[in-house]
Motif scaffolding. Structure first.
Motif, PDB file in Angstrom:
ATOM      1  N   TRP A  39      -0.512  -6.215   1.871  1.00  0.00           N
ATOM      2  CA  TRP A  39       1.115  -6.636   1.374  1.00  0.00           C
ATOM      3  C   TRP A  39       1.328  -7.760   2.287  1.00  0.00           C
ATOM      4  O   TRP A  39       0.963  -7.896   3.493  1.00  0.00           O
ATOM      5  CB  TRP A  39       1.287  -5.021   1.478  1.00  0.00           C
ATOM      6  N   ALA A  52      -0.365  -5.474   6.010  1.00  0.00           N
ATOM      7  CA  ALA A  52      -1.479  -4.961   6.331  1.00  0.00           C
ATOM      8  C   ALA A  52      -1.773  -5.139   5.128  1.00  0.00           C
ATOM      9  O   ALA A  52      -1.678  -5.843   3.744  1.00  0.00           O
ATOM     10  CB  ALA A  52      -0.572  -3.230   5.740  1.00  0.00           C
ATOM     11  N   SER A  53      -3.717  -4.306   5.329  1.00  0.00           N
ATOM     12  CA  SER A  53      -4.249  -4.668   4.161  1.00  0.00           C
ATOM     13  C   SER A  53      -5.093  -3.369   4.373  1.00  0.00           C
ATOM     14  O   SER A  53      -5.465  -3.081   5.257  1.00  0.00           O
ATOM     15  CB  SER A  53      -5.325  -6.308   4.900  1.00  0.00           C
ATOM     16  N   THR A  61      -7.915  -0.136   6.721  1.00  0.00           N
ATOM     17  CA  THR A  61      -7.378  -0.700   7.325  1.00  0.00           C
ATOM     18  C   THR A  61      -6.412  -1.252   8.220  1.00  0.00           C
ATOM     19  O   THR A  61      -6.811  -0.497   9.500  1.00  0.00           O
ATOM     20  CB  THR A  61      -5.826   0.545   6.671  1.00  0.00           C
ATOM     21  N   VAL A  63      -2.525  -2.908   9.878  1.00  0.00           N
ATOM     22  CA  VAL A  63      -0.907  -3.362  10.121  1.00  0.00           C
ATOM     23  C   VAL A  63      -0.478  -4.234  11.067  1.00  0.00           C
ATOM     24  O   VAL A  63      -1.127  -4.491  11.588  1.00  0.00           O
ATOM     25  CB  VAL A  63      -0.188  -2.338   9.916  1.00  0.00           C
ATOM     26  N   ILE A  73      -0.492   1.627   4.716  1.00  0.00           N
ATOM     27  CA  ILE A  73      -0.918   1.090   3.642  1.00  0.00           C
ATOM     28  C   ILE A  73      -2.007   2.084   2.470  1.00  0.00           C
ATOM     29  O   ILE A  73      -2.785   2.732   3.919  1.00  0.00           O
ATOM     30  CB  ILE A  73      -1.954  -0.242   3.224  1.00  0.00           C
ATOM     31  N   ARG A  75      -4.727   3.190  -1.041  1.00  0.00           N
ATOM     32  CA  ARG A  75      -5.124   3.117  -2.008  1.00  0.00           C
ATOM     33  C   ARG A  75      -5.779   3.824  -3.307  1.00  0.00           C
ATOM     34  O   ARG A  75      -5.890   4.861  -2.529  1.00  0.00           O
ATOM     35  CB  ARG A  75      -5.760   1.590  -2.042  1.00  0.00           C
ATOM     36  N   TYR A  83      -0.834   0.922  -2.252  1.00  0.00           N
ATOM     37  CA  TYR A  83       0.786   1.714  -1.871  1.00  0.00           C
ATOM     38  C   TYR A  83       1.056   0.979  -0.828  1.00  0.00           C
ATOM     39  O   TYR A  83       0.299   0.592   0.236  1.00  0.00           O
ATOM     40  CB  TYR A  83       1.340   3.002  -1.966  1.00  0.00           C
ATOM     41  N   LEU A  84       2.655   0.358   0.121  1.00  0.00           N
ATOM     42  CA  LEU A  84       2.922   0.750   1.349  1.00  0.00           C
ATOM     43  C   LEU A  84       3.920   1.328   1.714  1.00  0.00           C
ATOM     44  O   LEU A  84       4.826   1.200   0.749  1.00  0.00           O
ATOM     45  CB  LEU A  84       3.715  -1.097   1.087  1.00  0.00           C
ATOM     46  N   CYS A  99       2.256  -7.758  -3.300  1.00  0.00           N
ATOM     47  CA  CYS A  99       0.581  -7.692  -3.144  1.00  0.00           C
ATOM     48  C   CYS A  99      -0.169  -8.228  -3.431  1.00  0.00           C
ATOM     49  O   CYS A  99       0.263  -9.162  -4.078  1.00  0.00           O
ATOM     50  CB  CYS A  99       0.577  -7.304  -4.359  1.00  0.00           C
TER      51      CYS A  99
END
Length: 122
Positions: A39, A52-53, A61, A63, A73, A75, A83-84, A99
């Motif tokens: 994101w 974030a990833s 993850t 951030v 974040i 998924r 999602y975030l 995204c």
């Protein structure tokens, strides 16, 4: 080709929470699980930044320091969605949120969504 559509952005008040969604359409040959998801945002007057990833199966993850402890974040590969979840939103975080995905092991973001506008009033 990967098509990404963000949703969930809206007008909220400072301190509110909001969930952004990223819905992906991928080829039958290569599903959503083949991609790292991130994101991003670009506040007015600032350069685009990674928020974030998340890795392909959500095992890792990361951030940005600016949102640590407030944003999460996640998924769901069965739904091809990411999602975030944002909490304690600040007015300075008003901007379009994007995204983006890259193939696992790749270097660059290969595909971007159109973005969803988040407006935080003070």
């Amino acid at each position: 080709q990967v098509r990404l559509v963000e949703s969930g952005g809206r007008l909220v008040q400072a301190g509110d929470s909001l969930r952004l969604s990223c819905t992906a359409s991928t080829s039958p040959r290569r599903g959503f699980n083949h991609y790292v998801v991130g994101w991003f945002r670009q506040p007015p007057g600032k350069e685009r930044e990674s928020v974030a990833s998340i890795t392909q199966y959500g095992d890792r993850t990361s951030v940005a320091d600016s949102v640590k402890g407030r944003f999460t974040i996640s998924r769901d590969n069965y739904k091809s969605m990411a999602y975030l979840d944002m909490t304690h939103l600040k007015p300075e975080e008003t901007t379009v949120y994007y995204c983006g995905v890259r193939i696992t092991g790749g270097q660059d973001i290969g595909y971007w969504g159109q973005g969803t506008q988040v407006t935080v009033s003070s």
